[in-house]
Design an enzyme around this catalytic site. Structure first.
Site, PDB file in Angstrom:
ATOM      1  N   ASP B  56       0.809  -1.222   0.000  1.00  2.31           N
ATOM      2  CA  ASP B  56       0.000   0.000   0.000  1.00  2.31           C
ATOM      3  C   ASP B  56       0.839   1.268   0.000  1.00  2.31           C
ATOM      4  O   ASP B  56       0.433   2.298  -0.546  1.00  2.31           O
ATOM      5  CB  ASP B  56      -0.914   0.036   1.236  1.00  2.31           C
ATOM      6  CG  ASP B  56      -2.250  -0.580   0.933  1.00  2.31           C
ATOM      7  OD1 ASP B  56      -2.746  -1.359   1.754  1.00  2.31           O
ATOM      8  OD2 ASP B  56      -2.787  -0.273  -0.148  1.00  2.31           O
ATOM      9  N   ILE B  59       1.507   2.353  -3.499  1.00  2.00           N
ATOM     10  CA  ILE B  59       0.383   2.516  -4.422  1.00  2.00           C
ATOM     11  C   ILE B  59      -0.285   3.843  -4.095  1.00  2.00           C
ATOM     12  O   ILE B  59      -0.589   4.128  -2.941  1.00  2.00           O
ATOM     13  CB  ILE B  59      -0.661   1.392  -4.257  1.00  2.00           C
ATOM     14  CG1 ILE B  59      -0.026   0.030  -4.461  1.00  2.00           C
ATOM     15  CG2 ILE B  59      -1.792   1.571  -5.235  1.00  2.00           C
ATOM     16  CD1 ILE B  59      -0.995  -1.109  -4.262  1.00  2.00           C
ATOM     17  N   GLU B  95      -6.713   1.068   1.131  1.00  5.50           N
ATOM     18  CA  GLU B  95      -6.326   2.421   1.548  1.00  5.50           C
ATOM     19  C   GLU B  95      -6.378   3.343   0.340  1.00  5.50           C
ATOM     20  O   GLU B  95      -5.595   3.196  -0.585  1.00  5.50           O
ATOM     21  CB  GLU B  95      -4.920   2.400   2.150  1.00  5.50           C
ATOM     22  CG  GLU B  95      -4.885   1.778   3.531  1.00  5.50           C
ATOM     23  CD  GLU B  95      -3.504   1.801   4.154  1.00  5.50           C
ATOM     24  OE1 GLU B  95      -2.674   2.609   3.730  1.00  5.50           O
ATOM     25  OE2 GLU B  95      -3.253   0.977   5.061  1.00  5.50           O
ATOM     26  N   ASP B  97      -5.829   6.916  -1.224  1.00  6.04           N
ATOM     27  CA  ASP B  97      -5.024   8.077  -0.858  1.00  6.04           C
ATOM     28  C   ASP B  97      -5.679   9.392  -1.228  1.00  6.04           C
ATOM     29  O   ASP B  97      -5.642  10.342  -0.494  1.00  6.04           O
ATOM     30  CB  ASP B  97      -3.650   7.964  -1.529  1.00  6.04           C
ATOM     31  CG  ASP B  97      -2.958   6.679  -1.128  1.00  6.04           C
ATOM     32  OD1 ASP B  97      -2.632   5.883  -2.021  1.00  6.04           O
ATOM     33  OD2 ASP B  97      -2.794   6.466   0.076  1.00  6.04           O
ATOM     34  N   HIS B 141     -14.257   8.832 -18.375  1.00  9.30           N
ATOM     35  CA  HIS B 141     -14.828   9.210 -19.667  1.00  9.30           C
ATOM     36  C   HIS B 141     -13.815  10.053 -20.405  1.00  9.30           C
ATOM     37  O   HIS B 141     -13.208  10.947 -19.828  1.00  9.30           O
ATOM     38  CB  HIS B 141     -16.097  10.036 -19.453  1.00  9.30           C
ATOM     39  CG  HIS B 141     -17.245   9.230 -18.947  1.00  9.30           C
ATOM     40  ND1 HIS B 141     -17.943   8.363 -19.738  1.00  9.30           N
ATOM     41  CD2 HIS B 141     -17.810   9.153 -17.721  1.00  9.30           C
ATOM     42  CE1 HIS B 141     -18.894   7.787 -19.018  1.00  9.30           C
ATOM     43  NE2 HIS B 141     -18.839   8.252 -17.793  1.00  9.30           N
ATOM     44  N   CYS B 183     -13.115   5.875 -23.673  1.00  6.37           N
ATOM     45  CA  CYS B 183     -13.431   5.966 -25.098  1.00  6.37           C
ATOM     46  C   CYS B 183     -12.289   6.673 -25.810  1.00  6.37           C
ATOM     47  O   CYS B 183     -11.728   7.623 -25.275  1.00  6.37           O
ATOM     48  CB  CYS B 183     -14.700   6.804 -25.303  1.00  6.37           C
ATOM     49  SG  CYS B 183     -16.108   6.147 -24.408  1.00  6.37           S
ATOM     50  N   SER B 209     -15.184   2.736 -25.937  1.00  6.99           N
ATOM     51  CA  SER B 209     -14.995   1.565 -25.073  1.00  6.99           C
ATOM     52  C   SER B 209     -16.328   1.258 -24.435  1.00  6.99           C
ATOM     53  O   SER B 209     -17.006   2.158 -23.944  1.00  6.99           O
ATOM     54  CB  SER B 209     -13.996   1.869 -23.962  1.00  6.99           C
ATOM     55  OG  SER B 209     -12.708   1.840 -24.433  1.00  6.99           O
ATOM     56  N   SER B 211     -19.077  -0.905 -21.842  1.00  9.43           N
ATOM     57  CA  SER B 211     -19.148  -1.505 -20.519  1.00  9.43           C
ATOM     58  C   SER B 211     -19.599  -2.945 -20.662  1.00  9.43           C
ATOM     59  O   SER B 211     -20.171  -3.332 -21.677  1.00  9.43           O
ATOM     60  CB  SER B 211     -20.113  -0.734 -19.640  1.00  9.43           C
ATOM     61  OG  SER B 211     -21.363  -0.688 -20.262  1.00  9.43           O
TER      62      SER B 211
END
Lengths: 573, 366
Positions: B56, B59, B95, B97, B141, B183, B209, B211
Site C-alpha cells: 500500500d 500505491i 487504503e 489516498d 470518460h 473511449c 470503449s 461496458s
C-alpha cells in the site's frame, strides 16, 4: 463499580526518579458494551484504551520505543506539541429521541478538535500540518480543513484531560460534514490497535456488517490523564459506536447475536490486553421478561452512566470458561415481550433551514429540556461558513414564547474566504420547555472556481454543538478509579449532582445559487462565430480583388487555335 | 516476491530488468453513482497489484467518488466486478489516498511530477526514483485527446506527455507502463515523446470503449469490457509467472471487446516479449542471505531524571464553568479607528483652516 475482584490486574509503576527502562510501559484494555434499544435495534460500543506513562513533550528526551501505543500517533503528538486530540468519523445521524444518549457523541462527517501545548508559537501553522498528517494516517480528506472552516471556540470544548491552563488561543475546532466514512478509514484505524484485527474484540469488526447499519462512528481520543493522581499518563481511546437496524439485518426475527451483528464470534481475548470484557445492559430486564440472554453469566456489574444507574451482565474474556466447550463465544439476545416507551432523554436538539428561494433563509435551532422541574444552562456553539452571511441583528432566542436573553454571547463575524461565523451562547433552559434560536442569513455568490464538481447537491453547514450540565437522577462518582469500566469514565466529573453531555444537531444542506457552467464555452463559441462571420466577410470585401478566371478550353478548341495561330488568323475565345 | 536462487537463468533474468522497486498510480476520474464501473475498474487493478506484491505504501490510489459506502449501494462496503456478486474487489483492507474532490488534474500532475506542498503525507506522494518501474492506470470518460476529471475539468494528451517528460528529466522512473480504459483511449498516448514508455489503451481513435454487464440487483454496469478481461488475465498471473507483455497485448481482442485495443511500444527500449508482467504489476524484493553473525549493540541508557520531577497539582478542568463563562472578558484586540476616519478628520481640519484664514492660503498647498 461493584465487581468480583478482577483477574490479571497489571499495575503500572509510577514514574519516580532514576527509573530505568520501565518494566510495564503501559496497559491496554478493551471492552464491548451492548445495549438493546426499545425499537428492537441494538447499540454496540467498542472501546479500546491504551495507557502509557511517558512524556512526549519533555525536553531533551525523544521517545523511540513504542510497544502498545502506535508509533504514528506518538510521533504526531511530539512533533506538533499536541496536548489533546479528538477526531471522529461518523456515518449517519444519532437519533436521540429513539436511541437515548450515546456514550461518546459525534457529529455526522469528520470532526477534529485539538488542544495544543502552551509552548507552541504558531498554532495555525501546526494545525495546518497536523490536519495534513492526519489525512494521510486515516485516509480521509482532512486536508480540506483550513482557515475557512476552522474556529476557535471561546467557551466550549474545554480539555477533557489534565491541565490547569485553558487559554482558548490553543484550541482549534473544525468539522467536515461532507466526509464519507468507509472501509478505507476503518483499515488504518484497526491497524492502530496493539492486536490489530487478529485477536480480541477487534476480530468482530468486519466492514461489510459495520457499514450496513443505521449509525457508524469511529473515533480516536488522546489526552493526558492522571493515574491515582500522582503521575501523568497518556491515554489513547479508540471507540467505535454502531447501531444495527433490526429490519435491514434481515430474517425478521426479533433476536440478536454476535454472529448476526458482526458475522463473527469471539475466540480469544487479545493477549496484550490486561482486561477484555463484554457488557450487556440488562437494566430494563430485571426479571428476564423483556428479553432472554444466553449464555447466562453470574457476573453482574453496576455503573452510573449518563446520570442513570444501569446494571450489566459481564462476560470476562480473559477467563477460559467464557468460551465454553466450542472455544467460541456467541452472545444471543432474544426479545420476548414488547418494550414500552423509552424514557425521554432530558436534552435534545434539532436544527433546520426555513425560507424559500435562493437568496435568503433562516436557521432555526430548537433545544428541548425535558426535565419536569429543573432548569439548567446549555452552551450552544454554531459555526456557519462564510457564504451564508448571517444577519446577527435578527438573532432571537425564545423559550415558552417569551424572550430568553443569553447570559453570555460570543460572536465572531465571518470574513469572506478567510473565516467562518462563530456564535456561542450560554442559554438557561426553563424546565419542560422548548427553546428556539433563529437567525436570518443571505446566500453569497461564489466565484466560478469555488464550486464543487457537483454544486447542485448543495453545500453543507456543520452541526451545532450543545454542551450542557444536565441534572442527574443518581449521584455521580467524582473520583476516577481504575476499576471503572471504560464507558463510564470518559468525561471527568466535578460534582455529583449533574453530568456533562454534548448533543450534536443535524447538519444543514443549503443550495447556493449555481451558475450555468457551460456559459463560458457558449459565450466563446458565439462571439467567435459572430466575429468570424461579420468582421471576416467585411475584411474580405475590403482587401481582396476579384478576377474572372476562365477554365482551360477543351481539346478540339485548342487544336483549332493552334491551326489558326499558324495561319495568322484571330483565335477563338 | 521473487526468491533468490542460485540458478543462473533465474539470476540472469533477475537482474535484466534494471529496476529495484515498483510503484503504481491508479486513478478513477468519474463521479456519480452511474459511473460505478470506473471505480470497479480501478479497484480490480488495485487488487491485482496488491496481490502480486506491491504494498500500500507504494500505491497511490485515487478514487473520485465513493461507491462502496454510497447510500444507493444495496450492499454497503462492497464493490463488485462480476455480476451475481461473485467478486468483491473492495475487500477489507483498502487504503485510498486521494478521494472525492481531491482527485483533480492538478493533484494528479503534482503526484506524477512530485511537486507537492511540503506538508503532504508520505502516503500521498509518489516517491519513485530512477530505478522504479511505475504502472499508471487511468479510467473514466474521455474523448479524442482528452480525459474528463469529475465532469468539471479535463486533461489533454499533451499535458500528460509533458508530465511524463518532466518525470523523465527528473529521473523519476526507470520504465513506465501506461494503461488507459476510456473511449478513444489511443489518442491519449499519441503524443508521448519520452523514452521507456509503453502504453496500452482499450480503444482506438474514433471508437468507444463499452461496458461489460449490468447487475440487476445493484442497478448499474459493473465493469468495462477491457478491464474485465484484463482482470481475468491478471487473476491467472502469480508472482513467479513468466507471462510477458505480448500476452498482455492480446487481452480482449475485438471479438470480445467490440473496440480494438491498441498499444505503443516504439519508445520502449526493451523488446516487449522479454518484459515480464510482474515487472510492472508485481513487486521486486531483493533478499540478501548472509551466514555471518551480526552483533547488535545496546544503545539504551538509563533515564536520569534531572532532580525532582515537578508534580504540579494534577486536576481536571470543569467542562462547563457557568460562572466563569459569564464573567469572561472579551479578548482585547488592537483598536483601529474606522475606515476613512483619518481621511475625513484631515479634510475637516483643512476645511476649517481655509474657512477661517481664507482661500489665498490654498495656493501654498497646490
Amino acid at each position: 463499580f461493584r465487581f468480583p475482584s478482577p483477574i490479571g490486574h497489571i499495575s503500572t509503576c509510577p514514574s519516580l526518579i532514576g527509573q530505568c527502562c520501565k518494566t510495564h510501559p503501559g496497559s491496554f484494555q478493551e471492552e464491548l458494551v451492548i445495549r438493546p434499544l426499545h425499537s428492537g435495534d441494538i447499540y454496540a460500543s467498542f472501546q479500546f484504551r491504551t495507557l502509557w506513562d511517558t512524556d512526549f513533550l519533555q525536553e531533551g528526551q525523544k521517545v523511540s520505543h513504542y510497544r502498545l501505543f502506535p508509533k504514528s500517533l506518538g510521533q504526531v503528538l511530539s512533533k506538533f506539541s499536541v496536548r489533546e486530540l479528538h477526531i471522529s468519523f461518523t456515518q449517519g445521524f444519532w437519533r436521540t429521541m429513539q436511541w437515548g444518549q450515546p456514550f461518546i457523541p459525534s457529529p455526522p462527517g469528520a470532526e477534529l478538535w485539538v488542544w495544543f501545548h502552551d509552548t507552541v508559537s504558531d498554532v495555525d501553522g501546526n494545525w495546518k500540518e497536523l490536519t495534513n498528517v492526519l489525512s494521510g494516517i486515516f485516509c480521509a480528506s482532512l486536508n480540506f480543513i483550513d482557515l475557512t472552516n476552522t474556529v476557535q471556540p471561546s467557551a466550549s470544548f474545554k480539555p477533557l484531560g489534565l491541565g490547569n491552563a485553558t487559554d482558548h488561543r490553543f484550541l482549534r475546532y473544525a468539522t467536515l460534514p461532507r466526509e464519507i466514512v468507509c472501509t478505507e478509514n476503518l483499515t488504518p484505524w484497526k491497524k492502530l490497535l496493539p492486536c490489530g484485527s487478529k485477536a480480541g474484540l477487534a476480530v468482530l469488526m468486519k466492514s461489510e456488517k459495520l457499514f450496513h447499519s443505521s449509525f457508524h462512528s469511529q473515533a480516536v481520543h488522546i489526552r493526558p490523564i492522571c493515574q491515582q493522581c500522582s503521575s501523568k499518563a497518556w491515554e489513547l481511546r479508540q471507540t467505535l459506536n454502531v447501531v444495527f437496524d433490526l429490519h435491514t439485518s434481515g430474517q425478521g426475527k426479533k433476536e440478536w447475536s454476535l454472529f448476526k451483528m458482526f458475522s463473527r464470534t469471539l475466540t480469544e481475548a487479545c493477549p496484550l490486553a490486561s482486561s477484555s470484557k463484554v457488557y450487556v445492559d440488562i437494566t430494563d430486564n430485571p426479571e428476564g421478561e423483556l428479553f432472554e440472554l444466553s449464555p447466562a453469566t453470574p457476573l453482574l456489574g453496576q455503573a452510573v452512566v449518563l446520570g442513570d444507574r444501569r446494571t450489566y451482565s459481564v462476560y470476562d474474556l480473559s477467563r477460559a470458561e467464557t468460551f465454553g466447550q466450542l472455544r467460541s463465544f456467541n452472545l444471543l439476545l432474544r426479545w420476548k415481550g414488547d418494550s414500552g416507551d423509552m424514557l425521554r432523554p432530558l436534552l435534545h436538539a434539532e436544527r433546520y433551514v426555513a425560507g424559500f428561494g435562493l437568496q435568503t433563509g433562516e436557521i432555526h435551532t430548537v433545544i428541548y429540556n425535558n426535565h419536569p422541574y429543573r432548569a439548567f444552562p446549555v452552551l450552544l456553539m454554531d459555526s456557519v461558513p462564510w457564504y451564508l452571511q448571517l444577519y446577527i441583528h435578527t438573532l432571537t432566542v425564545t423559550s415558552k414564547s417569551r424572550d430568553n436573553k443569553p447570559s453570555y454571547i460570543h460572536y465572531q463575524p465571518a470574513k469572506d474566504r478567510h473565516r467562518p461565523h462563530l456564535l456561542e451562547m450560554l442559554i438557561q433552559l426553563p424546565p419542560h420547555s422548548m427553546t428556539e434560536v433563529t437567525v436570518q442569513f443571505e446566500r453569497a455568490l461564489l466565484k466560478w472556481t469555488e464550486y464543487t464538481p457537483d454544486p447542485n447537491h448543495g453545500f453543507y453547514v456543520g452541526s451545532s454543538v450543545v454542551s450542557a450540565l444536565v441534572p442527574s437522577m443518581v449521584a455521580m462518582r467524582t473520583n476516577f478509579t481504575q476499576d471503572q469500566p471504560l464507558f463510564s469514565s470518559f468525561v471527568p466529573v466535578k460534582e455529583e449532582s449533574s453530568y456533562f453531555v454534548r448533543v450534536y444537531t443535524e447538519p444543514l444542506l443549503v443550495n447556493l445559487p449555481t451558475p450555468d457552467f457551460s456559459m463560458p464555452y457558449n459565450v466563446i463559441c458565439l462571439t467567435c462565430t459572430v466575429v468570424a462571420v461579420g468582421y471576416g466577410s467585411f475584411y474580405n470585401l475590403l482587401t481582396r480583388t476579384f478576377q474572372v478566371d476562365e477554365p482551360s478550353p477543351p481539346l478540339s478548341k485548342r487544336l483549332a487555335n493552334l491551326i489558326r495561330r499558324m495561319r495568322g488568323v484571330p483565335l477563338l475565345t | 516476491m521473487r526468491i533468490f536462487t542460485f540458478c543462473t537463468i533465474e539470476t540472469g533474468q533477475f537482474f535484466s530488468s534494471g529496476h529495484t522497486n515498483n510503484w503504481a498510480v491508479l486513478v478513477c476520474t468519474s463521479r456519480f453513482w452511474f459511473n460505478y464501473r470506473h471505480v470497479a475498474n480501478t479497484l480490480s487493478v488495485y487488487r491485482s497489484v496488491k496481490r502480486l506484491g506491491i504494498p500500500d505504501s507504494h500505491i497511490v490510489l485515487m478514487l473520485a467518488d465513493d461507491m462502496a459506502c454510497n447510500y444507493r449501494n444495496p450492499k454497503p462496503a462492497t464493490v463488485f466486478s462480476h455480476k451475481n456478486m461473485e467478486l468483491n474487489v473492495y475487500g477489507d483492507d483498502v487504503e485510498v489516498d486521494y478521494r472525492g474532490y481531491e482527485v483533480t488534474v492538478e493533484n494528479f500532475l503534482r503526484v506524477l511530477t512530485g511537486r507537492l506542498p511540503p506538508s503532504t503525507p508520505r502516503s500521498k506522494r509518489l516517491l519513485s526514483d530512477d530505478r522504479s518501474n511505475i504502472l499508471i492506470y487511468l479510467t473514466g470518460h474521455g474523448g479524442n485527446g482528452f480525459l474528463k476529471f469529475q465532469d468539471s475539468e479535463e486533461i489533454s494528451n499533451m499535458e500528460l506527455a509533458d508530465a511524463f517528460e518532466q518525470m523523465w528529466q527528473k529521473r523519476r522512473y526507470n520504465e513506465l507502463l501506461f494503461i488507459i480504459d476510456t473511449c478513444q483511449g489511443a489518442s491519449m498516448y499519441e503524443r508521448f515523446y519520452s523514452p521507456n514508455l509503453m502504453a496500452l489503451a482499450s480503444s482506438q481513435v474514433g471508437e468507444d470503449s463499452l461496458s461489460h454487464q449490468p447487475d440487476l440487483a445493484i442497478g448499474v454496469h459493473l465493469m468495462d469490457k477491457y478491464t474485465f478481461y484484463l482482470l481475468e488475465f491478471l487473476e491467472e498471473v502469480h508472482p513467479a509467472s513468466q507471462a510477458n507483455m505480448n500476452d498482455l497485448f492480446k487481452v480482449c481482442p475485438q471479438s470480445q471487446c467490440v473496440s480494438t485495443p491498441g498499444h505503443r511500444t516504439d519508445l520502449f527500449q526493451r523488446n516487449p516479449g522479454s518484459v515480464l508482467i510482474t515487472d510492472f504489476f508485481g513487486s521486486v524484493r531483493k533478499v540478501e542471505i548472509t551466514k555471518d553473525t551480526i552483533n547488535l549493540t545496546s544503545s539504551l541508557k538509563p533515564l536520569i531524571q534531572s532532580g525532582d520531577m515537578q508534580i504540579e497539582s494534577l486536576t481536571y478542568v470543569d467542562q462547563l464553568p457557568v460562572a466563569e463563562i459569564i464573567h469572561q472578558k472579551p479578548k482585547q484586540k488592537d483598536w483601529h479607528p474606522p475606515d476613512g476616519f483619518i481621511l475625513g478628520l484631515w479634510t475637516l481640519i483643512l476645511l476649517v483652516f481655509f474657512q477661517t484664514y481664507g482661500i489665498k492660503h490654498l495656493k501654498h498647498i497646490f
